[in-house]
Motif scaffolding. Structure first.
Motif, PDB file in Angstrom:
ATOM      1  N   ALA A  67       0.833  -1.211   0.000  1.00 46.25           N
ATOM      2  CA  ALA A  67       0.000   0.000   0.000  1.00 46.25           C
ATOM      3  C   ALA A  67       0.865   1.258   0.000  1.00 46.25           C
ATOM      4  O   ALA A  67       0.488   2.268  -0.590  1.00 46.25           O
ATOM      5  CB  ALA A  67      -0.952   0.001   1.190  1.00 46.25           C
ATOM      6  N   GLN A  68       2.020   1.194   0.630  1.00 42.76           N
ATOM      7  CA  GLN A  68       2.912   2.361   0.631  1.00 42.76           C
ATOM      8  C   GLN A  68       3.413   2.652  -0.781  1.00 42.76           C
ATOM      9  O   GLN A  68       3.484   3.808  -1.193  1.00 42.76           O
ATOM     10  CB  GLN A  68       4.073   2.126   1.578  1.00 42.76           C
ATOM     11  N   ALA A  69       3.734   1.606  -1.524  1.00 40.46           N
ATOM     12  CA  ALA A  69       4.155   1.795  -2.917  1.00 40.46           C
ATOM     13  C   ALA A  69       3.003   2.356  -3.740  1.00 40.46           C
ATOM     14  O   ALA A  69       3.198   3.212  -4.601  1.00 40.46           O
ATOM     15  CB  ALA A  69       4.652   0.482  -3.505  1.00 40.46           C
ATOM     16  N   ALA A  70       1.795   1.885  -3.468  1.00 37.33           N
ATOM     17  CA  ALA A  70       0.618   2.389  -4.178  1.00 37.33           C
ATOM     18  C   ALA A  70       0.418   3.871  -3.893  1.00 37.33           C
ATOM     19  O   ALA A  70       0.161   4.663  -4.805  1.00 37.33           O
ATOM     20  CB  ALA A  70      -0.625   1.591  -3.770  1.00 37.33           C
ATOM     21  N   MET A  71       0.537   4.255  -2.628  1.00 38.99           N
ATOM     22  CA  MET A  71       0.356   5.662  -2.258  1.00 38.99           C
ATOM     23  C   MET A  71       1.431   6.545  -2.891  1.00 38.99           C
ATOM     24  O   MET A  71       1.152   7.652  -3.351  1.00 38.99           O
ATOM     25  CB  MET A  71       0.357   5.807  -0.737  1.00 38.99           C
ATOM     26  N   ARG A  72       2.649   6.052  -2.918  1.00 40.41           N
ATOM     27  CA  ARG A  72       3.740   6.797  -3.537  1.00 40.41           C
ATOM     28  C   ARG A  72       3.460   7.015  -5.029  1.00 40.41           C
ATOM     29  O   ARG A  72       3.620   8.117  -5.559  1.00 40.41           O
ATOM     30  CB  ARG A  72       5.065   6.055  -3.328  1.00 40.41           C
ATOM     31  N   TRP A  73       3.006   5.959  -5.711  1.00 40.82           N
ATOM     32  CA  TRP A  73       2.697   6.078  -7.137  1.00 40.82           C
ATOM     33  C   TRP A  73       1.566   7.082  -7.340  1.00 40.82           C
ATOM     34  O   TRP A  73       1.630   7.922  -8.239  1.00 40.82           O
ATOM     35  CB  TRP A  73       2.314   4.716  -7.716  1.00 40.82           C
ATOM     36  N   LEU A  74       0.541   7.004  -6.502  1.00 39.96           N
ATOM     37  CA  LEU A  74      -0.586   7.926  -6.628  1.00 39.96           C
ATOM     38  C   LEU A  74      -0.141   9.374  -6.438  1.00 39.96           C
ATOM     39  O   LEU A  74      -0.572  10.261  -7.199  1.00 39.96           O
ATOM     40  CB  LEU A  74      -1.687   7.565  -5.627  1.00 39.96           C
ATOM     41  N   LEU A  75       0.691   9.630  -5.450  1.00 39.97           N
ATOM     42  CA  LEU A  75       1.178  10.995  -5.235  1.00 39.97           C
ATOM     43  C   LEU A  75       1.938  11.510  -6.448  1.00 39.97           C
ATOM     44  O   LEU A  75       1.752  12.651  -6.874  1.00 39.97           O
ATOM     45  CB  LEU A  75       2.061  11.049  -3.988  1.00 39.97           C
ATOM     46  N   GLU A  76       2.793  10.670  -7.004  1.00 45.08           N
ATOM     47  CA  GLU A  76       3.532  11.069  -8.204  1.00 45.08           C
ATOM     48  C   GLU A  76       2.589  11.292  -9.378  1.00 45.08           C
ATOM     49  O   GLU A  76       2.755  12.251 -10.143  1.00 45.08           O
ATOM     50  CB  GLU A  76       4.578  10.013  -8.550  1.00 45.08           C
ATOM     51  N   PHE A  77       1.616  10.431  -9.507  1.00 43.31           N
ATOM     52  CA  PHE A  77       0.648  10.550 -10.600  1.00 43.31           C
ATOM     53  C   PHE A  77      -0.133  11.852 -10.474  1.00 43.31           C
ATOM     54  O   PHE A  77      -0.285  12.598 -11.435  1.00 43.31           O
ATOM     55  CB  PHE A  77      -0.288   9.338 -10.564  1.00 43.31           C
ATOM     56  N   TRP A  78      -0.616  12.131  -9.274  1.00 44.11           N
ATOM     57  CA  TRP A  78      -1.395  13.343  -9.056  1.00 44.11           C
ATOM     58  C   TRP A  78      -0.556  14.609  -9.174  1.00 44.11           C
ATOM     59  O   TRP A  78      -1.050  15.663  -9.543  1.00 44.11           O
ATOM     60  CB  TRP A  78      -2.079  13.296  -7.699  1.00 44.11           C
ATOM     61  N   ALA A  79       0.718  14.493  -8.869  1.00 43.11           N
ATOM     62  CA  ALA A  79       1.617  15.645  -8.975  1.00 43.11           C
ATOM     63  C   ALA A  79       1.994  15.912 -10.432  1.00 43.11           C
ATOM     64  O   ALA A  79       2.613  16.923 -10.739  1.00 43.11           O
ATOM     65  CB  ALA A  79       2.869  15.417  -8.141  1.00 43.11           C
ATOM     66  N   GLY A  80       1.616  14.989 -11.305  1.00 42.12           N
ATOM     67  CA  GLY A  80       1.849  15.204 -12.730  1.00 42.12           C
ATOM     68  C   GLY A  80       3.226  14.821 -13.205  1.00 42.12           C
ATOM     69  O   GLY A  80       3.613  15.195 -14.315  1.00 42.12           O
TER      70      GLY A  80
END
Length: 85
Positions: A67-80
């Protein structure tokens, strides 16, 4: 051969049923299944589906290591940030 992920309608239906699909699995296995599905979406360039799958993982299994890897990916994705997979 075509899979459900190749068919956009079926892929969307699968997204709507993610919690049901993994409901009876142990938490670690469910989280890993969602991670694997998100990886497949990313490999296919299906960014919205990857996002939805990782959100399900992070929300449903926040204590699982993946889940931590998922959250990290999501943050990067949302940050563009540009993703290179």
């Amino acid at each position: 051969s075509k899979t459900m992920l190749d068919n956009e309608l079926q892929a969307d239906q699968l997204l709507g049923q993610l919690s049901e699909v993994v409901r009876d699995l142990p938490a670690q296995q469910a989280a890993m299944q969602l991670w694997a599905l998100a990886e497949e979406h990313r490999r296919r360039g299906q960014w919205d589906a990857a996002e939805a799958t990782l959100l399900e993982l992070a929300n449903s299994y926040p204590d699982q290591p993946v889940a931590q890897a998922a959250m990290r990916w999501l943050l990067e994705f949302w940050a563009g940030e540009e993703l290179q997979w």
